[in-house]
Design an enzyme around this catalytic site. Structure first.
Site, mmCIF file in Angstrom:
data_model
loop_
_atom_site.group_PDB
_atom_site.id
_atom_site.type_symbol
_atom_site.label_atom_id
_atom_site.label_comp_id
_atom_site.label_asym_id
_atom_site.label_seq_id
_atom_site.Cartn_x
_atom_site.Cartn_y
_atom_site.Cartn_z
ATOM 1 N N GLY A 66 -2.037 -46.408 -29.461
ATOM 2 C CA GLY A 66 -2.748 -46.637 -28.217
ATOM 3 C C GLY A 66 -4.023 -45.816 -28.181
ATOM 4 N N ALA A 67 -4.693 -45.855 -27.042
ATOM 5 C CA ALA A 67 -5.957 -45.129 -26.912
ATOM 6 C C ALA A 67 -5.751 -43.621 -26.955
ATOM 7 C CB ALA A 67 -6.636 -45.521 -25.598
ATOM 8 N N ALA B 251 -2.455 -42.041 -27.804
ATOM 9 C CA ALA B 251 -1.334 -41.542 -28.604
ATOM 10 C C ALA B 251 -0.905 -42.534 -29.671
ATOM 11 C CB ALA B 251 -0.155 -41.214 -27.686
ATOM 12 N N LYS C 181 6.144 -39.406 -30.148
ATOM 13 C CA LYS C 181 4.878 -39.764 -29.500
ATOM 14 C C LYS C 181 3.914 -38.610 -29.714
ATOM 15 C CE LYS C 181 2.926 -41.769 -25.308
ATOM 16 N NZ LYS C 181 3.222 -42.324 -23.971
ATOM 17 N N ASP D 289 2.051 -48.823 -15.877
ATOM 18 C CA ASP D 289 1.705 -49.768 -16.954
ATOM 19 C C ASP D 289 2.888 -50.705 -17.209
ATOM 20 O OD1 ASP D 289 0.256 -50.999 -18.962
ATOM 21 O OD2 ASP D 289 0.817 -49.523 -20.498
#
Length: 291
Positions: free
Chosen positions: A28-29, A31, A48, A167
């Protein structure tokens, strides 16, 4: 589902030399998500990892990374205590490179329980494929409604304790294998469920039906989660999921109503949230018209 990353950032010390090497699951942006193991290679877990951002001031980067990792971990621990199915938190290190403590490192991380199964997105795609092959829109309708009801109830419970996911999409809802598949896995028949096995169409539909009826709903990815008791925030959370259904699963948009029905029946305050959801929809339509 794995993605290819040409130059992933280096892993922190505990994992840089582990064997087998952690494998990237998604990026993702903010992680990266890895699949690795906890204590023993036979215990899979999710890692993560939030790498340090070189474009940010080191002190600001340290504070943001620490706040986001701890906030996500605390949210998941709270929900776990309340009986909501989320991955268990196994470990946290929130001191990134150049942090205020002066420690050397390359980013902060959180280790979590690995959730076996499929995302709700993958399950619904399987339903779409089954309906296409059977040429019947009614295929598995009752089973899908069953799953939608369970999703609605877990979302209502989450909102009742003042957690806003931030989200909500079908990619952030996992469905653990149903009882039939879980029993087979516990009996050492993992190979029977590998992607390389050839199964008949009847077997595939039976497994899908079992997942829809008996699969456990597990919420994941609380990186954008916040705490709020406002009906507006809860309604926006539901609206994001509703839009995700409309864009990714238009064929299941009608069945999404079962999510809202179960949500509304689960607590008294939920009806006020659904009323506010209607207002959020109107604002969303107006914004789409204006552009």
């Amino acid at each position: 589902m794995s993605v290819s990353i040409s130059t992933p950032p280096g892993l922190p010390a505990p994992f840089a030399n582990s064997f087998p090497r952690p494998t990237v699951v998604s990026q993702g942006a903010e992680a990266l998500l890895y699949r690795t193991h906890f204590l023993q290679p036979t215990n899979p877990c999710a890692l993560k990892f939030r790498p340090s951002k070189p474009y940010r001031h080191p002190i600001l980067d340290a504070r943001l990374t620490k706040h986001r990792i701890l906030s996500e971990a605390r949210t998941m621990v709270r929900m776990r205590k309340e009986g909501i199915r989320v991955p268990g938190v196994l470990g946290v290190d929130c001191e990134p490179a150049g942090g205020e403590s002066g420690r050397k490192g390359i980013g902060g991380w959180m280790m979590m329980e690995w959730v076996e199964g499929q995302t709700a997105k993958e399950v619904l795609m399987g339903v779409k494929e089954a309906r296409k092959k059977n040429e019947k829109e009614e295929t598995l309708r009752g089973e899908v409604q069953n799953l939608m009801g369970r999703i609605g109830r877990i979302l209502s419970k989450m909102h009742d304790m003042g957690v806003i996911h931030g989200d909500l999409t079908t990619s952030n809802i996992m469905i653990r294998p149903g009882t039939q598949q879980a029993n087979e896995l516990s009996n050492g028949q993992e190979e029977a469920h590998s992607h390389e096995r050839r199964t008949s169409e009847a077997e595939k539909e039976a497994m899908l039906c079992d997942t829809l009826n008996n699969g456990e709903v597990v919420l994941i990815d609380f990186g954008l989660a916040t705490s709020s008791i406002q009906d507006e925030d809860k309604a926006v959370d539901l609206y994001v999921l509703e839009r995700a259904f409309g864009s990714t699963h238009p064929e299941a948009e009608d069945e999404f109503k079962e999510v809202l029905k179960a949500y509304g029946d689960s607590s008294r305050g939920a009806r006020l949230v659904l009323k506010r959801l209607e207002e959020v929809r109107l604002r969303g339509r107006k914004k789409s018209m204006i552009g």
